[in-house]
Design a protein around this motif. Sequence first.
Motif, PDB file in Angstrom:
ATOM      1  N   TYR A  61       0.977  -1.328  -0.127  1.00 16.21           N
ATOM      2  CA  TYR A  61      -0.065  -0.090  -0.125  1.00 16.21           C
ATOM      3  C   TYR A  61       0.932   1.108  -0.133  1.00 16.21           C
ATOM      4  O   TYR A  61       2.014   1.076   0.327  1.00 16.21           O
ATOM      5  CB  TYR A  61      -0.762   0.032   1.315  1.00 16.21           C
ATOM      6  CG  TYR A  61      -2.065  -1.161   1.203  1.00 16.21           C
ATOM      7  CD1 TYR A  61      -2.263  -1.877   0.494  1.00 16.21           C
ATOM      8  CD2 TYR A  61      -3.196  -0.992   1.924  1.00 16.21           C
ATOM      9  CE1 TYR A  61      -3.174  -2.974   0.394  1.00 16.21           C
ATOM     10  CE2 TYR A  61      -4.094  -1.644   2.029  1.00 16.21           C
ATOM     11  CZ  TYR A  61      -4.182  -2.843   1.161  1.00 16.21           C
ATOM     12  OH  TYR A  61      -5.251  -3.641   1.303  1.00 16.21           O
TER      13      TYR A  61
ATOM     14  N   ASN B  43     -15.413   4.236 -10.524  1.00 15.68           N
ATOM     15  CA  ASN B  43     -15.905   3.288  -9.531  1.00 15.68           C
ATOM     16  C   ASN B  43     -17.514   3.402  -9.609  1.00 15.68           C
ATOM     17  O   ASN B  43     -17.813   4.541  -9.827  1.00 15.68           O
ATOM     18  CB  ASN B  43     -15.577   3.628  -8.165  1.00 15.68           C
ATOM     19  CG  ASN B  43     -15.725   4.739  -7.780  1.00 15.68           C
ATOM     20  OD1 ASN B  43     -15.369   5.995  -8.148  1.00 15.68           O
ATOM     21  ND2 ASN B  43     -16.612   5.093  -6.637  1.00 15.68           N
TER      22      ASN B  43
ATOM     23  N   PRO C  82     -20.419  -0.844  -5.083  1.00 11.98           N
ATOM     24  CA  PRO C  82     -19.447  -2.139  -5.525  1.00 11.98           C
ATOM     25  C   PRO C  82     -20.198  -3.483  -5.908  1.00 11.98           C
ATOM     26  O   PRO C  82     -21.191  -3.548  -5.181  1.00 11.98           O
ATOM     27  CB  PRO C  82     -18.457  -2.035  -4.419  1.00 11.98           C
ATOM     28  CG  PRO C  82     -18.527  -0.752  -3.720  1.00 11.98           C
ATOM     29  CD  PRO C  82     -20.018  -0.354  -3.740  1.00 11.98           C
TER      30      PRO C  82
ATOM     31  N   LYS D  17     -20.875  -7.191  -4.846  1.00 11.37           N
ATOM     32  CA  LYS D  17     -20.829  -7.914  -3.915  1.00 11.37           C
ATOM     33  C   LYS D  17     -20.798  -9.302  -4.155  1.00 11.37           C
ATOM     34  O   LYS D  17     -21.678  -9.732  -4.763  1.00 11.37           O
ATOM     35  CB  LYS D  17     -21.827  -7.613  -2.988  1.00 11.37           C
ATOM     36  CG  LYS D  17     -22.133  -8.259  -1.457  1.00 11.37           C
ATOM     37  CD  LYS D  17     -23.312  -7.911  -0.890  1.00 11.37           C
ATOM     38  CE  LYS D  17     -23.283  -8.871   0.660  1.00 11.37           C
ATOM     39  NZ  LYS D  17     -24.433  -8.567   1.588  1.00 11.37           N
TER      40      LYS D  17
ATOM     41  N   TYR E 111      -8.698 -15.730  -5.366  1.00 13.51           N
ATOM     42  CA  TYR E 111      -7.806 -14.993  -6.456  1.00 13.51           C
ATOM     43  C   TYR E 111      -7.888 -15.709  -7.655  1.00 13.51           C
ATOM     44  O   TYR E 111      -7.312 -15.461  -8.567  1.00 13.51           O
ATOM     45  CB  TYR E 111      -6.707 -14.473  -5.802  1.00 13.51           C
ATOM     46  CG  TYR E 111      -6.616 -14.321  -4.448  1.00 13.51           C
ATOM     47  CD1 TYR E 111      -7.277 -13.018  -4.171  1.00 13.51           C
ATOM     48  CD2 TYR E 111      -5.927 -14.860  -3.553  1.00 13.51           C
ATOM     49  CE1 TYR E 111      -7.378 -12.604  -2.829  1.00 13.51           C
ATOM     50  CE2 TYR E 111      -5.968 -14.534  -2.208  1.00 13.51           C
ATOM     51  CZ  TYR E 111      -6.650 -13.409  -1.909  1.00 13.51           C
ATOM     52  OH  TYR E 111      -6.794 -13.164  -0.738  1.00 13.51           O
TER      53      TYR E 111
ATOM     54  N   LYS F   9      -5.469 -10.251  -7.016  1.00 16.40           N
ATOM     55  CA  LYS F   9      -6.401  -9.722  -5.823  1.00 16.40           C
ATOM     56  C   LYS F   9      -6.755  -8.085  -6.006  1.00 16.40           C
ATOM     57  O   LYS F   9      -7.965  -7.809  -5.715  1.00 16.40           O
ATOM     58  CB  LYS F   9      -5.339  -9.876  -4.654  1.00 16.40           C
ATOM     59  CG  LYS F   9      -6.047  -9.170  -3.282  1.00 16.40           C
ATOM     60  CD  LYS F   9      -5.079  -9.074  -2.329  1.00 16.40           C
ATOM     61  CE  LYS F   9      -5.422  -8.403  -1.011  1.00 16.40           C
ATOM     62  NZ  LYS F   9      -5.611  -7.048  -1.274  1.00 16.40           N
ATOM     63  N   GLU F  10      -5.646  -7.420  -6.308  1.00 17.36           N
ATOM     64  CA  GLU F  10      -5.887  -6.014  -6.545  1.00 17.36           C
ATOM     65  C   GLU F  10      -6.643  -5.732  -7.502  1.00 17.36           C
ATOM     66  O   GLU F  10      -7.592  -4.732  -7.758  1.00 17.36           O
ATOM     67  CB  GLU F  10      -4.403  -5.163  -6.541  1.00 17.36           C
ATOM     68  CG  GLU F  10      -4.537  -3.654  -6.328  1.00 17.36           C
ATOM     69  CD  GLU F  10      -3.324  -3.142  -5.819  1.00 17.36           C
ATOM     70  OE1 GLU F  10      -3.128  -2.005  -6.555  1.00 17.36           O
ATOM     71  OE2 GLU F  10      -2.475  -3.535  -5.112  1.00 17.36           O
TER      72      GLU F  10
ATOM     73  N   GLU G 127     -10.198  -6.413  -6.829  1.00 17.08           N
ATOM     74  CA  GLU G 127     -10.896  -5.493  -6.026  1.00 17.08           C
ATOM     75  C   GLU G 127     -11.155  -4.030  -6.719  1.00 17.08           C
ATOM     76  O   GLU G 127     -12.342  -3.385  -6.366  1.00 17.08           O
ATOM     77  CB  GLU G 127      -9.734  -4.893  -4.891  1.00 17.08           C
ATOM     78  CG  GLU G 127      -9.466  -6.029  -3.880  1.00 17.08           C
ATOM     79  CD  GLU G 127      -8.362  -5.685  -2.860  1.00 17.08           C
ATOM     80  OE1 GLU G 127      -7.525  -4.858  -3.197  1.00 17.08           O
ATOM     81  OE2 GLU G 127      -8.363  -6.249  -1.957  1.00 17.08           O
TER      82      GLU G 127
ATOM     83  N   HIS H 191     -14.376  -5.216  -8.578  1.00 15.01           N
ATOM     84  CA  HIS H 191     -15.453  -5.021  -7.797  1.00 15.01           C
ATOM     85  C   HIS H 191     -16.029  -3.729  -7.421  1.00 15.01           C
ATOM     86  O   HIS H 191     -16.870  -3.306  -7.392  1.00 15.01           O
ATOM     87  CB  HIS H 191     -15.291  -5.749  -6.749  1.00 15.01           C
ATOM     88  CG  HIS H 191     -15.030  -7.287  -6.723  1.00 15.01           C
ATOM     89  ND1 HIS H 191     -14.341  -8.271  -5.879  1.00 15.01           N
ATOM     90  CD2 HIS H 191     -15.143  -8.066  -7.922  1.00 15.01           C
ATOM     91  CE1 HIS H 191     -14.584  -9.448  -6.312  1.00 15.01           C
ATOM     92  NE2 HIS H 191     -14.854  -9.358  -7.387  1.00 15.01           N
ATOM     93  N   SER H 192     -14.939  -3.015  -7.351  1.00 15.14           N
ATOM     94  CA  SER H 192     -15.144  -1.335  -7.038  1.00 15.14           C
ATOM     95  C   SER H 192     -16.054  -0.595  -8.189  1.00 15.14           C
ATOM     96  O   SER H 192     -16.671   0.378  -7.986  1.00 15.14           O
ATOM     97  CB  SER H 192     -13.951  -0.796  -6.849  1.00 15.14           C
ATOM     98  OG  SER H 192     -13.996   0.789  -6.685  1.00 15.14           O
TER      99      SER H 192
ATOM    100  N   LYS I 233      -6.433 -15.452   5.313  1.00 13.65           N
ATOM    101  CA  LYS I 233      -6.164 -13.917   5.140  1.00 13.65           C
ATOM    102  C   LYS I 233      -4.503 -13.548   4.882  1.00 13.65           C
ATOM    103  O   LYS I 233      -4.229 -12.686   4.726  1.00 13.65           O
ATOM    104  CB  LYS I 233      -6.683 -13.017   6.223  1.00 13.65           C
ATOM    105  CG  LYS I 233      -8.148 -12.857   6.245  1.00 13.65           C
ATOM    106  CD  LYS I 233      -8.819 -12.112   7.067  1.00 13.65           C
ATOM    107  CE  LYS I 233     -10.366 -11.978   7.112  1.00 13.65           C
ATOM    108  NZ  LYS I 233     -10.847 -10.951   8.049  1.00 13.65           N
TER     109      LYS I 233
ATOM    110  N   TYR J  53      -3.176  -8.175   2.700  1.00  9.54           N
ATOM    111  CA  TYR J  53      -4.238  -7.422   2.537  1.00  9.54           C
ATOM    112  C   TYR J  53      -3.942  -5.891   3.073  1.00  9.54           C
ATOM    113  O   TYR J  53      -3.007  -5.752   3.676  1.00  9.54           O
ATOM    114  CB  TYR J  53      -5.506  -7.697   3.848  1.00  9.54           C
ATOM    115  CG  TYR J  53      -6.260  -8.795   3.062  1.00  9.54           C
ATOM    116  CD1 TYR J  53      -7.597  -8.528   2.593  1.00  9.54           C
ATOM    117  CD2 TYR J  53      -6.050 -10.282   3.041  1.00  9.54           C
ATOM    118  CE1 TYR J  53      -8.430  -9.710   2.118  1.00  9.54           C
ATOM    119  CE2 TYR J  53      -6.504 -11.226   2.698  1.00  9.54           C
ATOM    120  CZ  TYR J  53      -7.884 -11.007   1.970  1.00  9.54           C
ATOM    121  OH  TYR J  53      -8.706 -11.979   1.355  1.00  9.54           O
TER     122      TYR J  53
END
Length: 534
Positions: A90, A109, A113, A115, A127, A454-455, A458, A461-462, A529, A534
């Motif tokens: 990050y 976006n 988002p 779900k 993933y 993964k990113e 995300e 989904h956003s 996790k 994350y």
Amino acid sequence: MNNILEFLSSISWWQWVIFAILVIAIKDVFFNKTHTIKHNFPVVGHFRYILESIGPELRQYIVANNREELPFNRIERGWIYASAKNENNYEGFGTDQDIFQNNYIFVKNAMMPYKLPENHINKEDPYFLPCAKVMGLHHKRKKPFRPASIINVSAMSFGSLSAKAISSLNEGVKKAYAYHNTGEGGLSPYHKHGGDIIFQIGTGYFGVRDENGKFSVDHLVKLVEENPCIRAIEVKLSQGAKPGKGGVLPGSKITKEIAEIRKVPLGKDVVSPPYHTAFEGNQGLIDFIEEIANKTGLPVGVKAAIGKLEGWENIAKLMKEQDKGPDFITVDGGEGGTGAAPPSFADHVSVPWVYAFRNIYKIFKRNDLADKIVFIGSGKLGFPSKAAMAFAMGVDCINVAREAMLSVGCIQAKSCHTNTCPTGVATQSKWLQAGINVKDKSERVNYYFKNFRKELLEVTHSSGYEHPCQFTMDDVDINLSDQDFTKTLAASYAYNKIKVPFEGVSSLQNCEYLGGNYNKQASKKSFDKEDVRY
């Protein structure tokens, strides 16, 4: 003799220094025939060449800021390194990007988002992100192939990369369910650690050539039969680093192992011509593809950097008329890549990826072929935001080369062409390779792919979608100037991608053509996790 020894021992260290300086000065003035600076400024002139030799390192680590370096700046490299080590990737305190610069992209976006449903199949592997299309299904190939990962390793040959680097990449893609493109250097033992393989055929036909250096379909059929890890075949027309230019593999670089893999003479220079000798013209290319597909049963595609479009218009026309041709097209960017090339080629020949893909996709869409082809993007797309843009434009998969090298440990020393890569990634030096721990580096490749997916998920989904294939050209804006002229990709590039048939990620998992040994491996693994940062 004793007198000489006594005299030498009486000389102090500073006198030795003065003597050495005088010797260097005399050599520079009277015996130097090549360097004007050393002649005109004896002794002192040497510092100019010393500073020049370490200039790249000084700029990389001291002078350049986080966003200045090319081809990958410090922030981009840092994200890959952190992702590969499964560390915190990050950033805090907001972006340090100039978000008003030309060609800056904005992914839109959704207000709400996407779900994931409670019974989502990705509870086993959160993933899991396979390609939404299947290679070879339209042309009814005997062995269609759905890549089990939308991010994969691009074409890099054994010879340009080291044995340990290739092994690390292949073991990594096996863990990540991705595929590994061999590059044109042939299939080596280091490609056989369990990852899916796309075998590339270049103009030198390495690994599938006869004793005269000509392409041999019999050698190819035998290779495919003996290596079921080969899931598709790619015919390389050109590459971004040096489109339309051949190459020479010096005899001094050809080891016994490389000679056996590439099927070339030991100790003799081997020339790769800029053109193919196994076929002529666009119809010849289509016939060549069909012959390979019919005899191997595998999907067959092409890879090319893009310049003039007349040939592509013609091949699309022939494909539409005959319902034959490539099952996938890998579009390479003219930004250059891992291949060593003259600056004039790497800097100026062929167009950048974003324009190249736009031009090619519009041609095949106009000919009603876009839904029949798997499009692969290759050209600095190994970052989630750039991948989102690429999927919005119409790609179905992404190939990464230099980004994958960075995950193995490359530090962007830019010495790939000198055989002196300090990290052992792009060299055949046994000493420099010795520092690569294949087990550790393969895990880093695995984590880079997982954290990338993964990113990207995300971001997807956003934007309100389940899979990146659902992005449209209206989901991404791009700055066209420093004024209020930000437009969607659709408005900027004057087309909309086709809608990819998609019924949910869960529908892709049990596809009989799915690669990566996913169904065999996923049930043996558990994810929590801590598995991906994350």
